[in-house]
Design an enzyme around this catalytic site. Structure first.
Site, PDB file in Angstrom:
ATOM      1  N   HIS A 159      76.733  29.050 -34.299  1.00  0.00           N
ATOM      2  CA  HIS A 159      77.154  27.809 -34.940  1.00  0.00           C
ATOM      3  C   HIS A 159      77.162  26.700 -33.896  1.00  0.00           C
ATOM      4  O   HIS A 159      77.504  26.939 -32.733  1.00  0.00           O
ATOM      5  CB  HIS A 159      78.570  27.973 -35.524  1.00  0.00           C
ATOM      6  CG  HIS A 159      79.293  26.678 -35.737  1.00  0.00           C
ATOM      7  ND1 HIS A 159      80.318  26.249 -34.915  1.00  0.00           N
ATOM      8  CD2 HIS A 159      79.133  25.705 -36.670  1.00  0.00           C
ATOM      9  CE1 HIS A 159      80.765  25.077 -35.351  1.00  0.00           C
ATOM     10  NE2 HIS A 159      80.067  24.732 -36.405  1.00  0.00           N
ATOM     11  N   GLY A 211      83.456  16.879 -50.619  1.00  0.00           N
ATOM     12  CA  GLY A 211      82.231  16.800 -49.824  1.00  0.00           C
ATOM     13  C   GLY A 211      81.119  17.505 -50.579  1.00  0.00           C
ATOM     14  O   GLY A 211      81.346  18.054 -51.661  1.00  0.00           O
ATOM     15  N   THR A 222      79.371  20.366 -51.569  1.00  0.00           N
ATOM     16  CA  THR A 222      79.695  21.782 -51.503  1.00  0.00           C
ATOM     17  C   THR A 222      78.572  22.622 -50.894  1.00  0.00           C
ATOM     18  O   THR A 222      78.812  23.441 -50.008  1.00  0.00           O
ATOM     19  CB  THR A 222      80.036  22.308 -52.921  1.00  0.00           C
ATOM     20  OG1 THR A 222      81.215  21.633 -53.363  1.00  0.00           O
ATOM     21  CG2 THR A 222      80.289  23.804 -52.914  1.00  0.00           C
TER      22      THR A 222
END
Lengths: 315, 315
Positions: free
Chosen positions: A114, A274, A276
């Site tokens: 990430h 936001g 999704t």
């Protein structure tokens, strides 16, 4: 987003960071496609009702990567009263640009990764604040020391090149941030994590100026490929057993638990409407939950969990 | 827990509810084993550091049920300052007994089901409060009207037998509770949900006495088997396609999202050091997340999602 910059007076730095994140998205997705061999990212451009939009790129069922997403967005507007209070800077006006990515390889030998780099502005006039945040962390399923060392060394080196960065601090911040209290484990073996960089938080620490911080962000974002791709290249041809794959799917459940229960970006994004699909592109697939699953003593399973319980200094 | 009732002065009702929940756990697990045919529940007795404990029963890889758990617990002690404020009754002392279950069948024709019945005491002396809560809801992957009608009718009928219960109110409460804002959908097709039953909340509504409420709880808990097992029997032999199974795994992701992001019991349990494995026994396995997955128009997929977006009055 460039078209709307006149009406909404996006700052020069806001535009510059967004342009950079778009460029680095091109570089990262190209490098990941080369590492994968056959998988290709699909681009999804979207706009946000309150202001701004993004460019989400996802890859599904590649040769190496089972599921991955690299998202760039630049959004602006007014925060809710409640959330505005939680962030530095007066007023509710905000602008946020950033790049966020999560890559889930199929092989349990290749770690999930990430990374996120972002720029924020909040408030107006004298009370306005601006800062950078971000980081990158690695989640192996089978731990290879040389991979962990390479990943951590890359981030340590880039921090060493910039006075605006403090590796020891960012490394610990990462270990703390990705802790999953109900498991007593971290999501992975860490990397770096930082926030409010370039912002005077009144704690008497020297505050790097935003130009210097941006130079660090540029350098760091460009370090993602050299931090991760060499690990992919080293591991992607290793064969794996059904047992190793099953272990990976169980561990992926912990990844989901962290993201949905604790991750600030995910929970905040979901609860404030936001986009999704761009938020949840971080979730792996497939995933497996088993009741009371425990790592087998004396195996790579136990070796991994031990490091997730007690982080190591790799470099 | 019975041994510790003298030292900790567990109330007569506290003990009685726990005894009942243990008995109904026996009844429910026996009925589910009969419906499964080969799967057997494994019992895990556990104790809680702060006081009390539980009996968790899980079934894995049965003929019909892929993963299921039925948990009974009776816990007591002192709540944190913060959480104590969120509940009725003075002080931080609490006692909670309950039964909670989630059953995930393998076939996408057989719906997932959840039920929970609980008794709570909070505070001491004059400011003490006590109430019941609970409910049951169904999550089909392929919607069969006759199953939905049977399930809802069972709960409507049991409510009709008790002045303490208000079916219309409990049905709507259920539809509201299991809403997933970031999906604009409910977790399933509902059932009943209620809380604070038997507690005077100062809203001028008549308050049923706790003896009457307990009689409703006993009746309702014993309705779980007739509400669910006939549906299992009707569907368990139907064959299904790979496509239907894939749809089920995608939809299970929504189940996980609700439980980890919004479910009060799950989030509260995880954040207050509840027994992780008993809390997360609710998560299905396997689960699949795909980027931007949409139901295929004109299929059972779209038919289901339409009902999850706009709940129906089934009876």
């Amino acid at each position: 987003v460039s078209n709307s910059s006149e009406e909404t007076a996006i700052s020069e730095r806001g535009q510059k960071t967004h342009d950079f994140f778009l460029q680095v998205q091109d570089e990262i997705t190209a490098a990941l496609e080369r590492a994968d061999g056959t998988g290709r990212f699909v681009t999804d451009a979207w706009s946000r009702e309150g202001g701004g939009g993004g460019r989400t790129r996802t890859l599904t069922d590649g040769a190496v990567f089972e599921k991955g997403g690299v998202n760039v967005s630049a959004v602006f507007g007014d925060l809710s009263e409640g959330f505005a209070k939680e962030l530095p800077g007066s007023g509710r006006r905000f602008y946020a640009s950033g790049i966020s990515l999560v890559i889930h390889p199929r092989s349990p030998h290749v770690p999930t990764v990430h990374a996120n780099f972002r720029y924020l502005e909040k408030g107006e006039g004298e009370g306005a604040s601006a800062w950078f945040g971000g980081g990158s962390d690695l989640t192996p399923w089978i731990l290879y020391d040389e991979d962990a060392i390479h990943f951590h060394r890359t981030w340590k080196d880039v921090c060493a090149r910039h006075a605006a960065a403090d590796h020891a601090h960012f490394k610990k911040w990462c270990d703390d941030y990705f802790f999953i209290p109900h498991r007593g484990e971290r999501r992975g073996i860490g990397g770096i994590f930082f926030d409010y960089l370039g912002l005077d938080r009144g704690d008497e620490k020297p505050v790097p100026n935003l130009d210097d911080v941006f130079r660090f962000i540029e350098d760091a974002a460009r370090c993602f490929v050299p931090a991760y791709v060499p690990i992919v290249e080293r591991r992607k041809h290793q064969t794996y057993t059904d047992e190793e794959r099953a272990w990976q799917l169980i561990r992926r459940g912990r990844y989901v638990e962290f993201n949905l229960v604790y991750d600030r970006g995910t929970v905040f994004g979901l609860k404030t409407k936001g986009r999704t699909e761009s938020i949840l592109m971080s979730l792996p697939s497939p995933v497996h939950w088993a009741y009371d699953h425990r790592p087998r003593p004396g195996t790579y399973e136990e070796a991994l969990v031990s490091v997730l319980r007690t982080p190591r200094d790799w470099v």
